[in-house]
Enzyme design. Structure first.
Site, PDB file in Angstrom:
ATOM      1  N   TRP A 110       0.841  -1.206   0.000  1.00 61.76           N
ATOM      2  CA  TRP A 110       0.000   0.000   0.000  1.00 61.76           C
ATOM      3  C   TRP A 110       0.874   1.252   0.000  1.00 61.76           C
ATOM      4  CZ3 TRP A 110      -0.591   4.206   3.274  1.00 61.76           C
ATOM      5  CH2 TRP A 110      -1.722   4.992   3.039  1.00 61.76           C
ATOM      6  N   HIS A 111       2.034   1.184   0.665  1.00 62.85           N
ATOM      7  CA  HIS A 111       2.888   2.371   0.779  1.00 62.85           C
ATOM      8  C   HIS A 111       3.584   2.713  -0.521  1.00 62.85           C
ATOM      9  CE1 HIS A 111       2.282   1.736   5.086  1.00 62.85           C
ATOM     10  NE2 HIS A 111       2.600   2.998   5.223  1.00 62.85           N
ATOM     11  N   GLY A 112       3.636   1.769  -1.446  1.00 58.44           N
ATOM     12  CA  GLY A 112       4.271   2.096  -2.714  1.00 58.44           C
ATOM     13  C   GLY A 112       4.490   0.834  -3.520  1.00 58.44           C
TER      14      GLY A 112
END
Lengths: 475, 397
Positions: free
Chosen positions: A329-331
């Site tokens: 989700w963060h990247g």
């Protein structure tokens, strides 16, 4: 638009507040809240379109889609059409994640397929619609809550659109769950005390972002720019301490600004950070860090997967799944997945192996261990590649024969040591634990003066970022 | 939702407040509205500035509003730039930030070290080995073609090497010194004199003259004079025993390092050095500009911010200076701006001086040497320009 810009602070925000509080009908509370919601929706769309004039259409489509399918799911529930309900729910979830994945992970997936199978899928670099990770999660939480019958479907489009687009949390969270805010969309009271609180929390967030995070970030990027392999171990540690401060104050600052703006408008959001660097274990850290994200994953992934109720093996699988997804989700990159899995493994280890030891150690030792582990985690998080991360770690832990310290490290210590110490103390909550004046009036006055100063200095900092002397720099 | 269950990190809850507290809360709200709305309105109301003297650039103006400028986002970008460029007290804000940062211990701003005693030091750019090898090769080849002439390569150290004691604590001049040494070694060749300018300046420093500006990256006229004395002795130039007079022409020079760092308040003195009886004996020909002057100084430049431009009026591709010396000597000077304040000292000893700044010239250097017959060739560069400059390769190849 970002909160820490002069166009937000001196144009968008005051205009929005004036429109929002301009009374049209003091007697009719319902009409008043309707007008407030409308102002909030329109200004939020302007806020979003400011940076993403085209993608605002994407968001509108998402709003219409989720609004209508939410209604339909709710009606199926009432009419007891279970299969139809499940079908609609699946469609909604797939649609929401597909849109997000298309923009966020297309390049990553294509790249990995290409390198795995030697294919040649074209990689188009689509600019990522700002905030899509946040508003998708909010929409999914709404659909899921309606599906589970936790909330009723929203009957009016404008309050629903407000929930999705609300500018305070639109681009960087916190991820507000629909059930938390359902009532507030219908009725909320704005008082001068709440507005005042909002100002204080907002300015605190602004200061965290502009004064702390940006300063710390510069220290870190400068060190990285010179090539980490050239540096001494002490410099690498100063760098990662700076990054640790940057990421907390950047994100925490944004959350504070969002929460503060919410208060000004009469909304109460849940807290998103609770002094995470004071955590006594990794489990504790994730209860304090980006709380709205961890709770989202808990409520909408971990628990639906069965949580810890289906045996040890399944629990371990669930934890690893949740944390790989959290990383992703963060990247869209492998280092984020590794970073997420790193936490998944640590959490499993704490749950099954280490809990006895942790409970016996003194709390300050636990705190130090946790902080160091978190900092190692940030090395993975901040590096552009896995090899970059291992390089950084080998300098940090002096594995590659780097000097322990050098004059550069001492210079950094002398020039940034004070700033970083203040930031660290602040992140531990030291300043909040100082005794306050007994007299409430005096303490409110002192707080006000302090935050006016923070506002002025923050403004100076963010204007200086655009200080851009054109120098006839031809020797 | 239970409102009291939500409390943010460290927030003092402002509910249940005293009467005095209530007044303060109202005041704070008023101040906040004033700071945000008031600033916004006054920014709109006050006429936009066009140019920033401190930043030496044109400021953003209010963008044009149209459908296309909104959909492609250029209106928004323009608005962002306008909102920060036209902010009142912008210069004050920058100063406030630098002061605040210095209080926390910071000793650099925008790639400028804030030294002791009012000295500002630019960072040393990173050496590019390939570029340096290429450049030295070309220089050596050029000098070989012109053997038999007096040749000198003068590399001027940056102020950090000469005034290293004023660098911030734990910052050394090692990088700047290493660059000097590496470049010197790489251009070394037969018949080329390479003076140790750093040593010359370090010795001269004892006399107490200030050899570099505090707020600018250049050396001062006094610094250049030391290099001149060396050259004059080495080449036995001063047969007529010319005397030099120094005049102070400005006491409020704020140089490029001050602009870049945003550290203001320190001022430098600009001096000029004039050989006696030289007035009116020169013809200075700015070739590309087709303009002739009788002086090596452009006094009008004292009215602008960059007062260093008094020397030759700044940098030009090719300037030829004719004098009444009638001694058969002529000089080719390939240089950066450090030479500008030295030129007036050298000029009286030559019949002709051709000054070439490769960054502003496209003509190959060989065309210049074939047009003239020079007796002396001098390369004069500051170490920082020499590291970064690529134009020298272009005119030499």
């Amino acid at each position: 638009m970002v909160f820490s810009s002069s166009s937000f602070l001196f144009a968008f925000l005051p205009v929005t507040l004036v429109l929002y509080f301009l009374p049209i009908s003091l007697k009719n509370k319902k009409r008043e809240i309707g007008k407030k919601n409308l102002v909030l929706l329109v200004t939020s769309l302007v806020f979003y379109a400011w940076g993403e004039p085209v993608y605002v259409l994407l968001m509108l489509i998402s709003i219409f889609f989720n609004f209508s399918i939410g209604r339909d799911i709710f009606l199926c529930e009432r009419e007891n059409k279970k299969r139809m309900k499940l079908f609609l729910f699946t469609v909604a979830i797939v649609f929401n994640f597909f849109v997000m994945a298309y923009f966020k992970y297309y390049g990553f997936v294509a790249e990995n397929i290409n390198s795995l199978f030697g294919t040649d899928i074209q990689i188009r670099e689509l600019p990522l619609p700002v905030g899509i990770s946040f508003y998708t999660f909010q929409a999914v939480s709404y659909i899921a809550d309606v599906y589970k019958g936790k909330v009723k479907a929203q009957r009016h489009l404008i309050p629903f659109a407000c929930y999705i687009t609300m500018f305070p949390q639109l681009i960087a969270g916190p991820i507000v769950q629909y059930s938390d805010i359902e009532k507030q969309l219908k009725e909320r009271t704005v008082s001068s005390a709440l507005f005042y609180e909002g100002i204080i929390v907002f300015i605190r967030g602004l200061g965290k972002k502009v004064i702390f995070a940006n300063t710390a970030g510069k220290i870190y990027t400068d060190i990285l720019a010179e090539g980490i392999t050239e540096q001494s171990s002490l410099t690498a540690w100063i760098g990662i301490v700076a990054y640790t401060m940057q990421i907390y104050f950047d994100f925490g600052g944004y959350s504070d600004m969002a929460i503060g703006l919410g208060k000004m408008l009469g909304f109460e959001f849940r807290e998103n950070f609770n002094f995470p660097y004071r955590a006594q274990s990794i489990t504790d850290f994730w209860r304090r860090w980006h709380i709205s994200l961890s709770s989202w994953f808990r409520d909408y992934v971990y628990i639906p997967l069965g949580g810890n109720r289906k045996g040890t093996a399944r629990t371990i699988f669930n934890i690893l799944t949740v944390w790989s997804l959290t990383g992703l989700w963060h990247g869209a990159a492998w280092n984020f997945i590794v970073w997420g899995a790193f936490y998944g493994i640590l959490l499993i280890a704490e749950k099954y192996l280490l809990s006895g030891i942790i409970s016996r150690l003194p709390s300050f030792i636990n705190r130090i261990i946790t902080l160091v582990v978190v900092m190692v985690g940030w090395v993975f998080f901040s590096s552009e590649s896995l090899s970059g991360a291992t390089e950084y770690l080998s300098v940090m832990f002096n594995a590659g024969g780097a000097a322990l310290y050098d004059s550069k490290a001492l210079y950094l210590l002398a020039t940034s040591g004070f700033g970083l110490t203040v930031m660290a103390l602040s992140s531990f909550g030291f300043f909040d634990s100082l005794p306050k004046p007994k007299n409430k009036t005096v303490s409110t006055a002192a707080q006000s003066l302090f935050y006016i100063a923070v506002f002025v200095i923050s403004t100076a900092f963010l204007l200086s970022e655009t200080y851009n002397p054109f120098l006839y720099f031809r020797f | 939702m239970d409102k009291d269950s939500i409390k943010n990190e460290g927030t003092e809850t402002a509910r249940n407040i005293s009467k005095g507290g209530r007044i303060i809360i109202r005041l704070m709200i008023a101040v906040f509205i004033f700071l945000t709305l008031g600033t916004g309105i006054s920014s709109l109301a006050v006429k936009d500035k066009e140019f920033s003297e401190r930043e030496n650039r044109v400021l953003a103006q209010f963008p044009r509003l149209s459908l296309s400028s909104v959909t492609d986002g250029s209106f928004m970008e323009g608005f962002e730039s306008w909102a920060s460029d036209q902010f009142h007290l912008r210069d004050f804000a920058v100063s406030l930030k630098t002061v605040f940062e210095r209080l926390t211990g910071k000793r650099e701003e925008n790639n400028v070290y804030i030294g002791e005693n009012g000295f500002l030091f630019g960072f040393t750019p990173e050496l590019n080995d390939e570029l340096l090898a290429e450049k030295s090769k070309l220089i050596k080849a050029f000098l070989k073609e012109n053997s038999g002439k007096e040749q000198m390569f003068m590399l001027i150290p940056s102020s950090a090497s000469v005034y290293s004691e004023y660098l911030p604590k734990n910052v050394t001049s090692a990088e700047a010194d290493a660059a000097l040494k590496i470049i010197t070694n790489s251009v070394k060749c037969k018949g080329l004199a390479i003076p140790d300018v750093k040593e010359i300046l370090l010795t001269a420093k004892e006399k107490g003259n200030q050899l570099y500006y505090r707020t600018d990256h250049h050396w001062t006229t006094d610094g250049a004079y030391e290099a001149y004395l060396y050259t004059e002795k080495k080449w036995e130039l001063n047969e007529s025993d010319t005397k030099y007079d120094f005049y102070t022409v400005s006491n409020d020079f704020e140089g490029t390092l001050a602009s870049r760092s945003g550290i203001h308040g320190g001022y430098d003195t600009v001096k000029i050095c004039i050989p006696e009886k030289s007035e009116g004996t020169y013809v200075v020909n700015y070739e590309a500009e087709q303009r002739k002057e009788v002086s090596l100084f452009n006094k009008e430049k004292l009215n602008q911010k960059d007062k260093y431009e008094i020397f030759l009026g700044g940098n030009y591709g090719k300037i030829s200076i004719k004098t009444t010396a009638a001694n058969g000597k002529s000089l080719l000077l390939v240089k950066d701006s450090y030479a500008n304040c030295l030129i007036p000292m050298l000029t009286p000893h030559f019949e002709e001086v051709v000054v070439v700044d490769p960054r502003y010239m496209t003509e190959p250097l060989r065309d210049v040497t074939s047009e003239h017959s020079f007796s002396h060739i001098l390369f004069l560069y500051s170490v920082n320009t020499f590291i970064e400059d690529k134009a020298l390769c272009d005119v030499l190849s």
